[in-house]
Design a protein around this motif. Structure first.
Motif, PDB file in Angstrom:
ATOM      1  N   GLY A  49      -1.394  23.663   3.358  1.00  4.53           N
ATOM      2  CA  GLY A  49      -1.107  22.238   3.514  1.00  4.53           C
ATOM      3  C   GLY A  49      -0.379  21.644   2.336  1.00  4.53           C
ATOM      4  O   GLY A  49      -0.154  20.431   2.282  1.00  4.53           O
ATOM      5  N   GLY A  50       0.005  22.469   1.376  1.00  2.00           N
ATOM      6  CA  GLY A  50       0.663  21.951   0.192  1.00  2.00           C
ATOM      7  C   GLY A  50       2.161  21.809   0.365  1.00  2.00           C
ATOM      8  O   GLY A  50       2.719  22.059   1.428  1.00  2.00           O
ATOM      9  N   ARG A 130      -1.280  20.817  13.376  1.00  2.41           N
ATOM     10  CA  ARG A 130      -0.824  20.589  12.003  1.00  2.41           C
ATOM     11  C   ARG A 130       0.678  20.319  12.032  1.00  2.41           C
ATOM     12  O   ARG A 130       1.448  21.074  12.627  1.00  2.41           O
ATOM     13  CB  ARG A 130      -1.113  21.823  11.155  1.00  2.41           C
ATOM     14  CG  ARG A 130      -0.749  21.665   9.680  1.00  2.41           C
ATOM     15  CD  ARG A 130      -0.902  22.992   8.966  1.00  2.41           C
ATOM     16  NE  ARG A 130      -2.294  23.415   8.947  1.00  2.41           N
ATOM     17  CZ  ARG A 130      -3.154  23.106   7.976  1.00  2.41           C
ATOM     18  NH1 ARG A 130      -2.730  22.379   6.958  1.00  2.41           N
ATOM     19  NH2 ARG A 130      -4.390  23.511   8.008  1.00  2.41           N
ATOM     20  N   ARG A 150       7.710  12.458  -0.488  1.00  2.00           N
ATOM     21  CA  ARG A 150       6.491  12.691  -1.288  1.00  2.00           C
ATOM     22  C   ARG A 150       5.384  11.728  -0.877  1.00  2.00           C
ATOM     23  O   ARG A 150       4.225  12.124  -0.694  1.00  2.00           O
ATOM     24  CB  ARG A 150       6.799  12.519  -2.775  1.00  2.00           C
ATOM     25  CG  ARG A 150       5.599  12.810  -3.669  1.00  2.00           C
ATOM     26  CD  ARG A 150       5.889  12.472  -5.120  1.00  2.00           C
ATOM     27  NE  ARG A 150       5.974  11.037  -5.354  1.00  2.00           N
ATOM     28  CZ  ARG A 150       4.913  10.247  -5.547  1.00  2.00           C
ATOM     29  NH1 ARG A 150       3.693  10.761  -5.505  1.00  2.00           N
ATOM     30  NH2 ARG A 150       5.069   8.956  -5.765  1.00  2.00           N
ATOM     31  N   SER A 153       3.962  12.703   2.442  1.00  2.00           N
ATOM     32  CA  SER A 153       3.101  13.889   2.396  1.00  2.00           C
ATOM     33  C   SER A 153       1.771  13.598   1.718  1.00  2.00           C
ATOM     34  O   SER A 153       0.888  14.457   1.698  1.00  2.00           O
ATOM     35  CB  SER A 153       3.820  15.034   1.665  1.00  2.00           C
ATOM     36  OG  SER A 153       3.988  14.717   0.289  1.00  2.00           O
ATOM     37  N   ASN A 154       1.617  12.386   1.159  1.00  2.00           N
ATOM     38  CA  ASN A 154       0.336  12.012   0.560  1.00  2.00           C
ATOM     39  C   ASN A 154      -0.728  11.690   1.609  1.00  2.00           C
ATOM     40  O   ASN A 154      -1.915  11.639   1.297  1.00  2.00           O
ATOM     41  CB  ASN A 154       0.507  10.769  -0.332  1.00  2.00           C
ATOM     42  CG  ASN A 154       1.051  11.140  -1.701  1.00  2.00           C
ATOM     43  OD1 ASN A 154       0.948  12.285  -2.127  1.00  2.00           O
ATOM     44  ND2 ASN A 154       1.646  10.179  -2.383  1.00  2.00           N
ATOM     45  N   ASP A 156      -3.475  11.877   4.208  1.00  2.00           N
ATOM     46  CA  ASP A 156      -4.461  12.920   4.485  1.00  2.00           C
ATOM     47  C   ASP A 156      -5.738  12.315   5.052  1.00  2.00           C
ATOM     48  O   ASP A 156      -5.956  11.103   5.024  1.00  2.00           O
ATOM     49  CB  ASP A 156      -4.768  13.734   3.230  1.00  2.00           C
ATOM     50  CG  ASP A 156      -5.107  12.861   2.030  1.00  2.00           C
ATOM     51  OD1 ASP A 156      -5.578  11.733   2.253  1.00  2.00           O
ATOM     52  OD2 ASP A 156      -4.900  13.308   0.913  1.00  2.00           O
ATOM     53  N   ASP A 160      -8.225  17.270   5.148  1.00  2.91           N
ATOM     54  CA  ASP A 160      -6.938  17.953   5.322  1.00  2.91           C
ATOM     55  C   ASP A 160      -5.772  17.002   5.117  1.00  2.91           C
ATOM     56  O   ASP A 160      -5.879  15.788   5.316  1.00  2.91           O
ATOM     57  CB  ASP A 160      -6.834  18.556   6.736  1.00  2.91           C
ATOM     58  CG  ASP A 160      -7.836  19.667   6.942  1.00  2.91           C
ATOM     59  OD1 ASP A 160      -7.852  20.613   6.139  1.00  2.91           O
ATOM     60  OD2 ASP A 160      -8.612  19.569   7.912  1.00  2.91           O
ATOM     61  N   LYS A 161      -4.617  17.622   4.752  1.00  2.00           N
ATOM     62  CA  LYS A 161      -3.362  16.875   4.734  1.00  2.00           C
ATOM     63  C   LYS A 161      -2.899  16.635   6.169  1.00  2.00           C
ATOM     64  O   LYS A 161      -3.069  17.488   7.042  1.00  2.00           O
ATOM     65  CB  LYS A 161      -2.297  17.670   3.989  1.00  2.00           C
ATOM     66  CG  LYS A 161      -2.493  17.725   2.480  1.00  2.00           C
ATOM     67  CD  LYS A 161      -2.147  16.396   1.858  1.00  2.00           C
ATOM     68  CE  LYS A 161      -2.283  16.438   0.344  1.00  2.00           C
ATOM     69  NZ  LYS A 161      -2.072  15.083  -0.240  1.00  2.00           N
ATOM     70  N   CYS A 164       2.539  18.760   6.179  1.00  7.60           N
ATOM     71  CA  CYS A 164       2.932  19.766   5.199  1.00  7.60           C
ATOM     72  C   CYS A 164       4.453  19.711   5.051  1.00  7.60           C
ATOM     73  O   CYS A 164       5.178  19.603   6.043  1.00  7.60           O
ATOM     74  CB  CYS A 164       2.471  21.139   5.688  1.00  7.60           C
ATOM     75  SG  CYS A 164       3.054  22.512   4.690  1.00  7.60           S
ATOM     76  N   ARG A 188       3.450  18.329  -7.378  1.00  7.03           N
ATOM     77  CA  ARG A 188       2.819  18.532  -6.067  1.00  7.03           C
ATOM     78  C   ARG A 188       3.186  19.875  -5.445  1.00  7.03           C
ATOM     79  O   ARG A 188       2.582  20.295  -4.471  1.00  7.03           O
ATOM     80  CB  ARG A 188       3.268  17.414  -5.106  1.00  7.03           C
ATOM     81  CG  ARG A 188       2.750  16.025  -5.466  1.00  7.03           C
ATOM     82  CD  ARG A 188       1.306  15.869  -4.990  1.00  7.03           C
ATOM     83  NE  ARG A 188       1.205  16.292  -3.617  1.00  7.03           N
ATOM     84  CZ  ARG A 188       1.576  15.564  -2.556  1.00  7.03           C
ATOM     85  NH1 ARG A 188       2.069  14.365  -2.747  1.00  7.03           N
ATOM     86  NH2 ARG A 188       1.427  16.024  -1.336  1.00  7.03           N
TER      87      ARG A 188
END
Length: 274
Positions: A49-50, A130, A150, A153-154, A156, A160-161, A164, A188
């Motif tokens: 998930g990164g 996902r 960015r 993508s923060n 969540d 979980d995010k 991705c 990140r």
């Protein structure tokens, strides 16, 4: 010479289709060691998930890797694939929304998109999907769009995010993110991989792999030393290999032969290599 004429040339040589086209055709995906490692890194990035960054020089097959991943997605993953990063942040959000839903949002204002996308991501997460945003040619993203991604993508849940992010681009992407302005995004990134060119053994196997797929009659041959010359001049870069081989095939056709000679390869290098 027209496209139809070219097709006849390849058929005369015994091929069902051009074996060395420059288009990212996943039927011709070659599992070289670096390319398999790159896919593993992308899949790990999705699973974790990164934020993942894949870089590589021009012509190494990054877009083909993206297409291969889209064709063979991990279970429970829904992709938004962005091929054209030269757009505004609001246009990019529209593209993500359209890829995820198959429809255009009714209200395409930035404010509406920033309200609706988190709701969509949360709904898909509840349904067990996902979301992965895959950006090809990411080195061309503007600073404002990178910062917007960015922030997106923060989003969540407690565990979980919701989204991705996979950034795929040329080494200029690394240089851009190395600047102080992008340190929040740089910090990140949890998965990084730098794609490399083929080795000599991989170059040899790559050429034979493509010939085997397209050569329905298996009547075509490469002369002694040809594979090594192709590696020496292409330096293992897939795009250069394809260009050299394609020119050499047409030279063989012009001479009425089913064998590529070292001279044909040498002449092919004069057409496009610096």
């Amino acid at each position: 010479m027209t496209t139809l004429d070219l097709s006849m040339c390849y058929q005369e040589l015994g091929f069902s289709e051009p074996p060395f086209r420059l288009t990212p055709d996943t039927d011709y995906f070659f599992p070289g060691s670096h390319h398999l490692e790159a896919l593993d890194h992308l899949r790990f990035g999705i699973a974790s998930g990164g934020l993942t960054m894949l870089t590589g020089e021009v012509g190494l097959g990054k877009t083909l890797l993206c297409r291969h991943l889209l064709r063979h997605p991990p279970t429970g993953v829904r992709f938004a694939y962005l091929m054209n990063p030269d757009q505004s942040y609001s246009d990019l959000l529209v593209s993500i929304y359209e890829d995820l839903t198959g429809t255009l949002p009714e209200d395409q204002s930035l404010g509406a998109l920033q309200r609706e996308l988190p709701k969509l991501l949360l709904r898909l997460a509840v349904e067990g999907e996902r979301v992965v945003v895959l950006v090809d040619e990411a080195h061309r993203l503007s600073g404002k769009v990178l910062e917007g991604l960015r922030l997106l993508s923060n989003l969540d849940t407690e565990k979980d995010k919701l989204m991705c992010l996979l950034l795929v681009g040329q080494p200029e992407l690394e240089q851009k993110l190395a600047t102080r302005a992008f340190r929040p995004l740089r910090q990140r990134i949890s998965v990084r991989y730098r794609l490399e060119s083929f080795t000599w053994q991989e170059t040899r196997a790559y050429i034979r792999h493509r010939l085997h797929i397209a050569d329905s009659g298996h009547r075509f041959h490469l002369g002694v030393g040809v594979l090594w010359l192709i590696y020496a001049w292409s330096r293992g870069v897939p795009r250069r290999i394809n260009q050299l081989c394609d020119r050499a095939l047409l030279a063989a056709y012009a001479q009425g032969r089913h064998t590529v000679t070292p001279m044909m390869i040498w002449r092919a290098t004069k057409e496009f290599l610096p």
